[in-house]
Design an enzyme around this catalytic site. Structure first.
Site, PDB file in Angstrom:
ATOM      1  N   CYS A 129      95.635  54.141  26.842  1.00 15.68           N
ATOM      2  CA  CYS A 129      94.438  53.574  27.060  1.00 15.68           C
ATOM      3  C   CYS A 129      94.184  54.290  28.302  1.00 15.68           C
ATOM      4  O   CYS A 129      95.201  53.011  29.715  1.00 15.68           O
ATOM      5  CB  CYS A 129      94.127  51.915  26.752  1.00 15.68           C
ATOM      6  N   CYS A 132      92.898  51.146  31.196  1.00  9.36           N
ATOM      7  CA  CYS A 132      93.748  50.567  31.556  1.00  9.36           C
ATOM      8  C   CYS A 132      94.960  50.969  32.243  1.00  9.36           C
ATOM      9  O   CYS A 132      95.252  50.137  33.433  1.00  9.36           O
ATOM     10  CB  CYS A 132      94.511  50.057  30.452  1.00  9.36           C
ATOM     11  N   ASP A 133      95.271  51.844  32.472  1.00 10.61           N
ATOM     12  CA  ASP A 133      96.178  52.668  32.982  1.00 10.61           C
ATOM     13  C   ASP A 133      96.000  53.513  33.897  1.00 10.61           C
ATOM     14  O   ASP A 133      97.103  54.011  34.607  1.00 10.61           O
ATOM     15  CB  ASP A 133      97.660  53.314  31.975  1.00 10.61           C
TER      16      ASP A 133
END
Ligand SMILES: Cc1cc2nc3c(=O)[nH]c(=O)nc-3n(C[C@H](O)[C@H](O)[C@H](O)COP(=O)(O)OP(=O)(O)OC[C@H]3O[C@@H](n4cnc5c(N)ncnc54)[C@H](O)[C@@H]3O)c2cc1C
Lengths: 301, 103
Positions: A129, A132-133
């Site tokens: 992701c 997200c990261d």
């Protein structure tokens, strides 16, 4: 004895629960992880009708509360088997439940590359992701693997965060939208690595490089600290294969009316064979499968 | 015991010098899976007395996140006697968190 047991508390399963409860059926939702399914991973949903800019978490929580308030039973247990009969049975890691009908709403997961140490390095350089990261890789070198829209969008996003982005693809043409490819080509910190597969992950406790192998079998090492894997999604329905017809990829075979090959067992959402896997189509399937289940129950009264 | 927020200044006292085990939850406001995990941790915190559960916001505490090599959240790190003894990345169900913490 339940009227409807729904396997999965993602958007499709929860929508099915709304329809079931509003028809006054006794409904149980069984969920292995947490409510919401895949959508909790996204920061912003921009294409759901009449709910622009809602976060995935808020979408899931609003839907979950709506379902709870309607008096649905929800239990956090993973379903490991289903059995057919006049009364159907759903077996979980903790117990078993009887029902007149079952709706499978098991969704999808990220597909893994399937190479050594992939699992072990999740959170230590390997991610599924980018939004997200990605923030953890400010000014570092990273790579994206894949050729679809997700891979292209991830690469675009990472170009603005990371120092350098490699886009590794097993073909020399992308499946994703041309517009995205054009945007990527304008970036000055991207390098395309075509006709190559990631075959090895290196690093002690953290990812430090990957080996890519091209069509001719030549290996090349790319020094990166983050590898973002965007090679599609995969359903997880093997536990049901004995009873339910699946296609080669593991998706449950059912037409638009959501009927599986077994009477009284239905499927909705991303787990079903279909062209477009999105929230709206998941919600749509939820409504259809529950309506069909209700019809099935009422016809047998 | 409720979940307390830990910062760089009190990390050593609250986590490393703790007598009981400490479960550190690295998270961020924008992270959906972290927000899903939080009520699970709240429940465990109220049920268990032999483990301390603390929260670290990685946006406010970049140094701590970096020091402990956090590169994906939610990230649970278990400390015992000032040392990392276990680590788990991603949203996991309650049973798995309990198993992760151990006795
Ligand atoms: C990062 C990301 C961003 C996205 N953004 C958008 C967007 O902006 N707009 C949009 O329309 N769509 C978006 N999608 C797609 C959308 O999230 C999915 O189409 C939708 O969630 C499908 O819903 P579902 O209920 O069919 O399946 P899922 O959301 O996959 O939910 C399935 C649920 O079933 C549970 N489950 C599986 N097997 C079992 C079992 N054996 N026992 C018990 N429970 C089980 C799973 O734990 C899961 O909670 C996005 C997806 C991702 C990953």
């Amino acid at each position: 004895m339940y009227d409807i047991i729904i396997v999965g508390a993602g958007p499709s399963g929860l929508t099915a629960a709304i329809y079931g409860r509003r028809a006054n059926k006794k409904v149980l939702v069984l969920e292995a992880l947490s409510y919401g399914g895949q959508i909790i991973n996204t920061l912003k949903i921009e294409n759901y009708p009449a709910a622009p800019n809602i976060s995935g978490f808020d979408f899931a929580t609003t839907l979950y509360n709506q379902v709870k308030d309607l008096g649905t039973d929800i239990k956090f247990e993973k379903v490991i088997e289903i059995k057919d009969g006049i009364e159907k049975e759903v077996i979980t890691t903790k117990g078993s439940y009887k029902s007149k009908t079952i709706i499978l709403a098991t969704g999808c997961e990220n597909r893994k590359l399937g190479i050594d140490r992939e699992e072990e390095l999740i959170g230590r350089g390997v991610s599924y992701c980018a939004t997200c990261d990605g923030g953890f890789y400010k000014d570092k070198d990273v790579a994206v693997v894949g050729g679809g829209n997700t891979a292209l969008e991830d690469a675009l996003y990472l170009c603005d965060v990371a120092n350098k982005v490699y886009l590794i693809h097993r073909r020399d043409e992308f499946r994703g939208e041309e517009g995205l490819v054009d945007k990527l080509k304008e970036k000055n910190n991207i390098e395309f690595v075509y006709n190559s597969n990631v075959t090895k992950l290196n690093g002690d406790d953290k990812l430090s490089s990957v080996i890519v192998t091209d069509k001719e079998g030549n290996d090349k090492e790319i020094m990166i600290s983050g590898l973002f894997i965007a090679v599609g999604k995969i359903p997880e329905n093997e536990n049901f294969r004995k009873l339910i017809n699946l296609d080669d990829s593991g998706y449950i075979i059912a037409p638009e009316n959501c009927h599986t090959n077994v009477e009284g067992i239905f499927v909705c959402g991303d787990a079903r064979v279909k062209e477009v896997r999105q929230l709206v189509t998941a919600a749509s399937d939820g409504a259809i499968s529950a309506t069909e289940a209700i019809r099935y129950i009422n016809e047998r009264k | 015991m409720g979940i307390v927020n830990v910062k760089k200044d009190n990390f050593e006292d609250v986590v490393l010098k703790s007598k009981e085990k400490v479960l550190v939850d690295f998270n961020a406001d924008w992270c959906g899976p972290c927000r899903m995990l939080r009520p699970i941790l709240d429940e465990i915190a109220s049920e268990r007395s032999n483990v301390k559960i603390v929260s670290i916001n990685i946006d406010d505490e970049e140094d701590l996140a970096m020091k402990y090599g956090v590169s994906s959240i939610p990230c649970l790190v278990l400390f015992d006697g000032g040392k990392e003894v276990n680590r788990s990345v991603g949203l996991i169900p309650k049973d798995a968190v309990i198993e992760f913490i151990g006795e």
